[in-house]
Motif scaffolding. Structure first.
Motif, short mmCIF file in Angstrom:
data_model
loop_
_atom_site.label_atom_id
_atom_site.label_comp_id
_atom_site.label_asym_id
_atom_site.label_seq_id
_atom_site.Cartn_x
_atom_site.Cartn_y
_atom_site.Cartn_z
N GLU A 297 39.23 48.04 39.48
CA GLU A 297 39.92 47.44 40.63
C GLU A 297 39.61 45.95 40.72
O GLU A 297 40.49 45.14 41.07
CB GLU A 297 39.47 48.16 41.91
N ALA A 298 38.37 45.57 40.40
CA ALA A 298 38.01 44.15 40.42
C ALA A 298 38.77 43.39 39.35
O ALA A 298 39.18 42.24 39.56
CB ALA A 298 36.51 43.99 40.21
N VAL A 299 38.99 44.01 38.18
CA VAL A 299 39.76 43.37 37.12
C VAL A 299 41.20 43.13 37.58
O VAL A 299 41.77 42.05 37.39
CB VAL A 299 39.73 44.24 35.84
N ARG A 300 41.80 44.13 38.22
CA ARG A 300 43.18 43.97 38.71
C ARG A 300 43.25 42.89 39.79
O ARG A 300 44.18 42.09 39.82
CB ARG A 300 43.70 45.30 39.25
N ALA A 301 42.24 42.87 40.67
CA ALA A 301 42.23 41.86 41.72
C ALA A 301 42.11 40.45 41.14
O ALA A 301 42.75 39.51 41.63
CB ALA A 301 41.08 42.13 42.69
N THR A 302 41.31 40.31 40.08
CA THR A 302 41.16 39.00 39.43
C THR A 302 42.48 38.57 38.81
O THR A 302 42.87 37.39 38.90
CB THR A 302 40.06 39.06 38.37
N ARG A 303 43.17 39.50 38.17
CA ARG A 303 44.47 39.17 37.57
C ARG A 303 45.46 38.72 38.64
O ARG A 303 46.23 37.77 38.45
CB ARG A 303 45.01 40.38 36.82
N ILE A 304 45.45 39.41 39.78
CA ILE A 304 46.36 39.04 40.86
C ILE A 304 46.04 37.65 41.38
O ILE A 304 46.93 36.87 41.75
CB ILE A 304 46.27 40.09 42.00
N SER A 305 44.74 37.27 41.40
CA SER A 305 44.36 35.95 41.92
C SER A 305 44.94 34.82 41.10
O SER A 305 45.13 33.71 41.62
CB SER A 305 42.83 35.84 41.96
N THR A 306 45.25 35.09 39.83
CA THR A 306 45.81 34.03 38.98
C THR A 306 47.26 33.73 39.32
O THR A 306 47.83 32.76 38.80
CB THR A 306 45.70 34.42 37.50
#
Length: 504
Positions: A23-32
């Motif tokens: 979930e943290a990986v997906r959240a990081t991708r969304i932040s970009t």
């Protein structure tokens, strides 16, 4: 939608801690997806899941750098440099370092802006090896490219100075060496303007980190080159408001280099300024350069005034009254260091008189007199005071206002070899520690070895030959071991070699 939803979620306390790694990986991708930089919630995510940040940002940077030649852009480098956290910039610098081998093929393409961000990341956050490799890549491109444009050359020279100022300056000197034609001189003017002239675009490079001698060598060459290239008689004069052009920036570069040279506080700078004043390029500045040399000499000869904090520290170290054993230890050691400086460096040294002293009684009287004259109300001096078991010590420093004293055991040695290594060891252990420092009011002492004539000692255990410095280090190691066993004691061993002074 995903970015907006994540921003709303980030308003919940401790939201990042409850996320799984995926979930943290997906959240990081969304932040970009943020238009400029990254989502404002990314620092919270980084604190809870740094590996997720490293995985996403590192992978994306590697992917964009791999496609740089084909796509022509790597926008995440800009975002990492200007909007990323320190952790993200470190990741970006490492990724850029890994991609260095492929940079050389992209240097000549229309990728300068994004490569600029990559090299700035390496310069600010890369390892020394990465910076060295980046410098080599740029230098090789400048030296071997047959189709490099003037604009591209200026760009890469500026990048080179940001990565390594010294190598960048050498490259600038090489690139501006040919001034034989008007065209080549105009090119040199543009280079100087781009590298040293515009204090707004990227800033002027600072020479503060360069060693003074090397700094002076580089600046001397650059100042001469600047005045040969940007001739003062051709300067532009503006009235009212104006937009600076390349020539204006080149004139600014010339002034910046000269002012940086004259701010280098070194005696060599004086010689350089006089040498410049004799050169035809500086004929209009002859008197001014000599005046600069005079002002700099005055500046160098007069030390900077201490601020209040520095003066307080100096005053405490050199002139305070002891209030406990550690401060009494400091007073004793500082006064003995002052005594050594007086003998070896003072213009009014009394070393010639001391060299005539051949007995320890006279040495004690000489030293006691000097310590008394320089007590500064911090202590009083007595000689041969009675210690435990009616043994006698050389010199006592009684702290003013404190019922404590320090013992100084002085030994005189010369070509007569009065004291062997084992005898000096015994003097430290048995005499100074075993007798004098056993008194309840005395826990501070120094074994002072005064060397009147050159000599060496033999190590009592190994047979190794020792000079005074080695002897003192060996005895101090013994003193340190004693202090580890008896933490209440403060011991020092000092050697003064007055067989030769600084002026002899």
């Amino acid at each position: 939608m995903a970015l907006a939803a994540l921003k709303c979620e980030a308003e919940t306390a401790n939201w990042a801690e409850v996320l799984s790694h995926d979930e943290a990986v997906r959240a990081t991708r969304i932040s970009t997806l943020e238009l400029n930089g990254f989502g404002a919630f990314l620092p919270q995510l980084e604190a809870a899941h740094p590996h997720a940040i490293e995985e996403v940002i590192g992978t994306e940077i590697n992917r964009q750098l791999a496609n740089l030649m084909e796509v022509g852009r790597a926008p995440i480098l800009h975002d990492a440099l200007h909007h990323g956290t320190l952790f993200m910039r470190d990741i970006a610098a490492a990724a850029a370092t890994d991609s260095l081998p492929g940079f050389e093929n992209a240097l000549g393409q229309n990728t300068q802006t994004d490569l600029k961000y990559a090299f700035e990341l390496i310069a600010g956050h890369g390892t020394d090896e990465a910076i060295s490799n980046a410098v080599g890549a740029i230098q090789n491109h400048i030296d071997t490219s047959n189709q490099i444009t003037a604009e591209s050359q200026r760009f890469w020279l500026k990048m080179l100075t940001q990565l390594s100022l010294e190598q960048g300056c050498e490259a600038v000197l090489a690139a501006t060496a040919d001034l034989s034609t008007q065209e080549s001189r105009e090119a040199a003017i543009s280079i100087l303007a781009a590298i040293f002239g515009d204090r707004h675009w990227g800033g002027q490079p600072s020479f503060d980190g360069v060693e003074n001698g090397r700094r002076l060598d580089l600046l001397t060459q650059l100042v001469i080159r600047a005045y040969q290239t940007v001739r003062p008689q051709e300067d532009q004069h503006h009235e009212g408001t104006f937009t600076p052009n390349t020539r204006d920036h080149a004139e600014e570069a010339r002034g910046y280099l000269l002012s940086t040279l004259t701010s280098t506080k070194s005696p060599r700078t004086l010689s350089v300024l006089y040498e410049l004043s004799a050169m035809p390029e500086f004929a209009h500045l002859t008197d001014r350069l000599k005046q600069m040399a005079t002002e700099l000499a005055a500046n160098i000869s007069e030390p900077e005034a201490m601020n209040a904090s520095a003066f307080r520290t100096f005053d405490q170290e050199r002139n305070y009254r002891a209030y406990d054993d550690p401060s009494l230890f400091a007073v004793m050691n500082h006064r003995l260091a002052d005594f050594e400086h007086h003998l070896l460096n003072d213009e009014q040294t009394t070393v010639a008189t001391l060299r005539k002293v051949e007995g320890e009684t006279e040495l004690r009287q000489f030293l006691s007199y000097w310590l008394t004259q320089n007590a500064r109300s911090a202590y009083s001096v007595t000689q041969e005071a009675v210690a435990i078991a009616e043994k006698r010590t050389d010199i006592r420093l009684h702290a003013a206002g404190l019922d404590r004293y320090a013992s100084v055991e002085a030994k005189l040695d010369d070509a007569r070899h009065r004291w062997s290594g084992s005898q000096l060891r015994d003097a430290l252990i048995d005499q100074l520690v075993g007798r004098y420092l056993n008194h309840e009011r005395c826990r501070v002492g120094c074994l002072l070895i005064c060397m009147r004539e050159p000599r060496q000692w033999e190590h009592p255990d190994t047979g190794e030959r020792m000079d005074l410095e080695t002897m003192v280090a060996w005895l101090q190691s013994i003193a340190n071991a004693i202090m580890e066993e008896r933490s209440e004691l403060l011991l020092s061993v000092k050697g003064i070699n007055y067989s030769v002074t600084a002026n002899e």
